[in-house]
Design an enzyme around this catalytic site. Structure first.
Site, PDB file in Angstrom:
ATOM      1  N   ASN A 175      -9.791   7.802  10.635  1.00  0.00           N
ATOM      2  CA  ASN A 175      -9.420   9.192  10.426  1.00  0.00           C
ATOM      3  C   ASN A 175     -10.150   9.732   9.203  1.00  0.00           C
ATOM      4  O   ASN A 175     -10.731  10.810   9.221  1.00  0.00           O
ATOM      5  CB  ASN A 175      -7.915   9.247  10.198  1.00  0.00           C
ATOM      6  CG  ASN A 175      -7.308  10.320  11.024  1.00  0.00           C
ATOM      7  OD1 ASN A 175      -7.960  11.316  11.322  1.00  0.00           O
ATOM      8  ND2 ASN A 175      -6.062  10.130  11.385  1.00  0.00           N
ATOM      9  N   ASN A 199       0.863  -1.182   0.000  1.00  0.00           N
ATOM     10  CA  ASN A 199       0.000   0.000   0.000  1.00  0.00           C
ATOM     11  C   ASN A 199       0.901   1.233   0.000  1.00  0.00           C
ATOM     12  O   ASN A 199       1.480   1.588   1.021  1.00  0.00           O
ATOM     13  CB  ASN A 199      -0.889  -0.031   1.254  1.00  0.00           C
ATOM     14  CG  ASN A 199      -1.822   1.155   1.336  1.00  0.00           C
ATOM     15  OD1 ASN A 199      -1.760   2.074   0.507  1.00  0.00           O
ATOM     16  ND2 ASN A 199      -2.676   1.166   2.339  1.00  0.00           N
ATOM     17  N   GLU A 224      -8.463  -4.569   5.168  1.00  0.00           N
ATOM     18  CA  GLU A 224      -8.302  -4.233   3.753  1.00  0.00           C
ATOM     19  C   GLU A 224      -7.181  -5.053   3.124  1.00  0.00           C
ATOM     20  O   GLU A 224      -7.273  -5.468   1.977  1.00  0.00           O
ATOM     21  CB  GLU A 224      -8.025  -2.731   3.615  1.00  0.00           C
ATOM     22  CG  GLU A 224      -9.257  -1.900   3.932  1.00  0.00           C
ATOM     23  CD  GLU A 224      -8.955  -0.462   4.339  1.00  0.00           C
ATOM     24  OE1 GLU A 224      -8.319  -0.264   5.394  1.00  0.00           O
ATOM     25  OE2 GLU A 224      -9.348   0.455   3.603  1.00  0.00           O
ATOM     26  N   ARG A 242     -11.158  16.307   7.576  1.00  0.00           N
ATOM     27  CA  ARG A 242     -11.960  16.691   6.402  1.00  0.00           C
ATOM     28  C   ARG A 242     -13.371  17.101   6.812  1.00  0.00           C
ATOM     29  O   ARG A 242     -13.957  16.487   7.706  1.00  0.00           O
ATOM     30  CB  ARG A 242     -12.060  15.526   5.413  1.00  0.00           C
ATOM     31  CG  ARG A 242     -10.743  15.176   4.767  1.00  0.00           C
ATOM     32  CD  ARG A 242     -10.933  14.093   3.706  1.00  0.00           C
ATOM     33  NE  ARG A 242      -9.716  13.316   3.587  1.00  0.00           N
ATOM     34  CZ  ARG A 242      -9.675  11.987   3.483  1.00  0.00           C
ATOM     35  NH1 ARG A 242     -10.787  11.289   3.453  1.00  0.00           N
ATOM     36  NH2 ARG A 242      -8.526  11.374   3.401  1.00  0.00           N
ATOM     37  N   ARG A 247      -2.757  -1.949  -3.313  1.00  0.00           N
ATOM     38  CA  ARG A 247      -3.932  -1.098  -3.134  1.00  0.00           C
ATOM     39  C   ARG A 247      -3.810   0.064  -4.118  1.00  0.00           C
ATOM     40  O   ARG A 247      -2.764   0.720  -4.180  1.00  0.00           O
ATOM     41  CB  ARG A 247      -3.958  -0.545  -1.716  1.00  0.00           C
ATOM     42  CG  ARG A 247      -5.081   0.426  -1.529  1.00  0.00           C
ATOM     43  CD  ARG A 247      -4.984   1.122  -0.210  1.00  0.00           C
ATOM     44  NE  ARG A 247      -6.102   2.038  -0.076  1.00  0.00           N
ATOM     45  CZ  ARG A 247      -6.050   3.120   0.686  1.00  0.00           C
ATOM     46  NH1 ARG A 247      -4.971   3.415   1.372  1.00  0.00           N
ATOM     47  NH2 ARG A 247      -7.099   3.906   0.770  1.00  0.00           N
ATOM     48  N   ASP A 253      -7.487  13.532  16.372  1.00  0.00           N
ATOM     49  CA  ASP A 253      -7.646  12.214  16.999  1.00  0.00           C
ATOM     50  C   ASP A 253      -8.816  12.263  17.982  1.00  0.00           C
ATOM     51  O   ASP A 253      -8.829  13.095  18.897  1.00  0.00           O
ATOM     52  CB  ASP A 253      -6.349  11.810  17.710  1.00  0.00           C
ATOM     53  CG  ASP A 253      -6.380  10.358  18.115  1.00  0.00           C
ATOM     54  OD1 ASP A 253      -7.336   9.947  18.822  1.00  0.00           O
ATOM     55  OD2 ASP A 253      -5.481   9.612  17.731  1.00  0.00           O
ATOM     56  N   GLY A 277     -14.645   3.152  14.947  1.00  0.00           N
ATOM     57  CA  GLY A 277     -15.760   2.206  14.961  1.00  0.00           C
ATOM     58  C   GLY A 277     -15.432   0.943  15.747  1.00  0.00           C
ATOM     59  O   GLY A 277     -16.302   0.348  16.382  1.00  0.00           O
ATOM     60  N   HIS A 305     -12.675   3.732   0.220  1.00  0.00           N
ATOM     61  CA  HIS A 305     -12.604   2.683   1.255  1.00  0.00           C
ATOM     62  C   HIS A 305     -13.281   1.409   0.746  1.00  0.00           C
ATOM     63  O   HIS A 305     -13.858   0.645   1.526  1.00  0.00           O
ATOM     64  CB  HIS A 305     -13.321   3.098   2.561  1.00  0.00           C
ATOM     65  CG  HIS A 305     -12.655   4.203   3.319  1.00  0.00           C
ATOM     66  ND1 HIS A 305     -13.363   5.236   3.873  1.00  0.00           N
ATOM     67  CD2 HIS A 305     -11.357   4.429   3.611  1.00  0.00           C
ATOM     68  CE1 HIS A 305     -12.527   6.060   4.488  1.00  0.00           C
ATOM     69  NE2 HIS A 305     -11.293   5.588   4.341  1.00  0.00           N
ATOM     70  N   LYS A 365       3.289   0.707   3.090  1.00  0.00           N
ATOM     71  CA  LYS A 365       2.953  -0.320   4.088  1.00  0.00           C
ATOM     72  C   LYS A 365       2.975  -1.664   3.387  1.00  0.00           C
ATOM     73  O   LYS A 365       2.577  -1.749   2.215  1.00  0.00           O
ATOM     74  CB  LYS A 365       1.551  -0.081   4.654  1.00  0.00           C
ATOM     75  CG  LYS A 365       1.453   1.134   5.541  1.00  0.00           C
ATOM     76  CD  LYS A 365       0.059   1.174   6.177  1.00  0.00           C
ATOM     77  CE  LYS A 365      -0.359   2.599   6.430  1.00  0.00           C
ATOM     78  NZ  LYS A 365      -1.774   2.839   6.407  1.00  0.00           N
ATOM     79  N   HIS A 400     -17.551   2.939   8.254  1.00  0.00           N
ATOM     80  CA  HIS A 400     -16.084   2.871   8.362  1.00  0.00           C
ATOM     81  C   HIS A 400     -15.635   4.189   8.997  1.00  0.00           C
ATOM     82  O   HIS A 400     -15.558   5.217   8.335  1.00  0.00           O
ATOM     83  CB  HIS A 400     -15.480   2.688   6.959  1.00  0.00           C
ATOM     84  CG  HIS A 400     -13.978   2.692   6.947  1.00  0.00           C
ATOM     85  ND1 HIS A 400     -13.221   1.571   6.667  1.00  0.00           N
ATOM     86  CD2 HIS A 400     -13.087   3.684   7.177  1.00  0.00           C
ATOM     87  CE1 HIS A 400     -11.944   1.868   6.729  1.00  0.00           C
ATOM     88  NE2 HIS A 400     -11.830   3.147   7.023  1.00  0.00           N
TER      89      HIS A 400
HETATM   90  P1  ADP Z   1      -7.000   5.797   9.008  1.00  0.00           P
HETATM   91  O1  ADP Z   1      -6.714   4.392   8.500  1.00  0.00           O
HETATM   92  O2  ADP Z   1      -8.073   6.522   8.262  1.00  0.00           O
HETATM   93  O3  ADP Z   1      -5.788   6.631   9.255  1.00  0.00           O
HETATM   94  P2  ADP Z   1      -7.840   4.413  11.430  1.00  0.00           P
HETATM   95  O4  ADP Z   1      -8.901   3.510  10.950  1.00  0.00           O
HETATM   96  O5  ADP Z   1      -6.524   3.846  11.826  1.00  0.00           O
HETATM   97  O6  ADP Z   1      -7.636   5.649  10.454  1.00  0.00           O
HETATM   98  O7  ADP Z   1      -8.430   5.232  12.659  1.00  0.00           O
HETATM   99  C1  ADP Z   1      -7.640   6.137  13.388  1.00  0.00           C
HETATM  100  C2  ADP Z   1      -8.525   6.908  14.325  1.00  0.00           C
HETATM  101  O8  ADP Z   1      -9.249   6.015  15.184  1.00  0.00           O
HETATM  102  C3  ADP Z   1      -7.699   7.763  15.261  1.00  0.00           C
HETATM  103  O9  ADP Z   1      -7.494   9.040  14.713  1.00  0.00           O
HETATM  104  C4  ADP Z   1      -8.555   7.837  16.484  1.00  0.00           C
HETATM  105  O10 ADP Z   1      -9.278   9.025  16.412  1.00  0.00           O
HETATM  106  C5  ADP Z   1      -9.511   6.681  16.403  1.00  0.00           C
HETATM  107  N1  ADP Z   1      -9.286   5.768  17.528  1.00  0.00           N
HETATM  108  C6  ADP Z   1      -8.379   4.790  17.639  1.00  0.00           C
HETATM  109  N2  ADP Z   1      -8.476   4.191  18.865  1.00  0.00           N
HETATM  110  C7  ADP Z   1      -9.461   4.824  19.526  1.00  0.00           C
HETATM  111  C8  ADP Z   1     -10.043   4.689  20.824  1.00  0.00           C
HETATM  112  N3  ADP Z   1      -9.624   3.786  21.680  1.00  0.00           N
HETATM  113  N4  ADP Z   1     -11.036   5.518  21.157  1.00  0.00           N
HETATM  114  C9  ADP Z   1     -11.459   6.455  20.295  1.00  0.00           C
HETATM  115  N5  ADP Z   1     -10.944   6.632  19.070  1.00  0.00           N
HETATM  116  C10 ADP Z   1      -9.971   5.839  18.688  1.00  0.00           C
END
Ligand code: ADP
Length: 403
Positions: free
Chosen positions: A211, A7, A386, A241, A91, A284, A334, A180, A14, A208
């Site tokens: 971030n 990816n 994924e 966003r 990807r 975050d 999620g 996604h 990655k 989904h």
């Molecule tokens: P992406 O792949 O889009 O970068 P991820 O699916 O890895 O994102 O999700 C990252 C986000 O998930 C983090 O920015 C954070 O806000 C949220 N997150 C991760 N762990 C927790 C948690 N324990 N509680 C709340 N939010 C969390």
């Protein structure tokens, strides 16, 4: 069969190697800061210490060569040589309208990806560089591509057309694509399996929430609608966003802030979402939740607005499908944040007969039914994967080829 999944981002890469007989991950890693100072590769093998290589990497070609060094390292590696790799799955962010499923990468496919670059200027060039770097470093190995946009190709015109002159669709392929895709595809099919739903008729909504965040609606695993649009900016409020905004906001702010359209899109992509709404606390959600818990009103509104938008999309998609059998939460937020799942369901989805079981919902990162037995709609936490989806599609393509 062993599959290397790649990816590529603009300055990152990655990777994971899957043993597809067992679906085990043999190793995974991340290369960061490719082409800039401080390049570093972190290689992880389950049960072993991380192997870190810090050395200048001027481009993705060098990065791929270092990945090969790490995976074949006598101490930290998991294979003796790249001969053991049967195929590479990439990807690819944007496949335009040409790719509704994963494909073997040929010269013609690469040319089509170059033509899609206008649609994803930040992502597709990196994806193409990654493919070419793998071809050069592992000549003769089949490379396959899985597209973020493929799942959205299931949408009908009523869902993918914008309400603008249709000639822009005809001439420039301006339409909604949804992103996604690997995640929505993987989770919606897993939901049908785990919930024992009718594989032809199951109405599934996948949230989904990472971030980047998006929601999809699908019937029998075929996409009916997906919240992201021509670009991943449309739809939900995300980490940075904005999601949906009145386009009039852009013109108004262009004048007020003396910015051009690129400047405004920079604001909408990088400075908005919960980061912007919380007054700059963080992108975050953990930080934003902490701030809200400590009385920060803007952070509280950011979280409320975020959940409200998710609930609005769920409502819209239940209408789009004339019902819903199953709602799934996946990705960083999620999978990890029980409060977000509970608030969305308890506050807004009672009219659908959704009932969350608080004990079941007290869980992280594990496939779990989180709705109560008398809930009219099954609600699940279903971790996305994924990379596994890319590896599975790659195996399918290779098996077809060898038939
Ligand atoms: P992406 O792949 O889009 O970068 P991820 O699916 O890895 O994102 O999700 C990252 C986000 O998930 C983090 O920015 C954070 O806000 C949220 N997150 C991760 N762990 C927790 C948690 N324990 N509680 C709340 N939010 C969390």
């Amino acid at each position: 069969m062993k599959v290397l999944v790649i990816n590529c981002g603009s300055s990152s890469l990655k990777y994971q190697i899957f043993d597809m007989d067992t679906q085990d991950v043999l190793c995974k890693g991340l290369v960061e800061r490719i082409g800039i100072d401080g390049s570093v590769l972190t290689h992880k093998v389950p049960g072993k210490d991380d192997y870190v290589i810090e050395t200048p990497m001027k481009d993705h070609q060098v990065a791929v060569e270092l990945v090969i060094k790490a995976i074949t390292d006598p101490v930290h590696g998991v294979i003796k040589s790249t001969d053991e790799i049967d195929a590479i799955g990439h990807r690819v962010v944007h496949g335009g309208q040409k790719f509704a499923k994963s494909v073997l990468i040929t010269e013609e496919v690469k040319e089509a990806l170059v033509r899609c670059t206008d649609l994803a200027p930040l992502h597709n060039p990196a994806n193409i560089i990654g493919i070419k770097a793998c071809e050069a470093a592992m000549p003769g190995k089949p490379n396959c591509g899985t597209f973020d946009t493929a799942f959205g190709m299931g949408m009908e015109p009523k869902a993918y057309m914008y309400g603008i002159p249709e000639e822009y669709y005809e001439q420039y392929e301006v339409r909604r694509y949804g992103f996604h895709g690997a995640s929505h595809d993987f989770v919606s099919h897993r939901a049908i399996e785990i919930a024992g739903l009718d594989p032809e008729k199951a109405k599934v909504i996948v949230c989904h929430l990472g971030n980047g965040a998006s929601i999809s609606a699908s019937i029998g695993g075929k996409c009916v609608d997906s919240s992201m649009g021509l670009t991943p900016l449309e739809g939900l409020i995300m980490g940075t966003r904005s999601g949906d905004v009145d386009p009039g906001v852009m013109q108004y702010l262009c004048h007020k802030l003396d910015l051009d359209i690129d400047g405004i899109l920079g604001v909408l992509n990088k400075k908005s979402g919960v980061l912007g709404l919380s007054g700059g606390v963080s992108s975050d959600f953990r930080d934003v939740q902490n701030a809200a818990d400590n009385g920060n009103k803007k952070a509280e509104i950011a979280l409320e607005a975020y959940r409200y938008r998710v609930a609005k999309y769920i409502g819209a998609y239940a209408a789009a499908m004339n019902g819903v059998d199953c709602i799934c939460f996946t990705a960083g937020l999620g999978e990890n944040d029980k409060l977000t799942r509970k608030e969305i369901c308890d506050q807004y989805l009672g009219y659908l007969g959704v009932k969350i079981d608080d004990k079941r919902n007290d869980v992280r990162g594990k496939e779990t039914l989180i709705s109560a037995d008398d809930s009219k709609v099954k609600v699940y936490l279903l971790p996305t994967n994924e990379e596994l989806k890319i590896a599975l599609d790659t195996v399918k393509i290779i098996e077809e080829m060898n038939k």
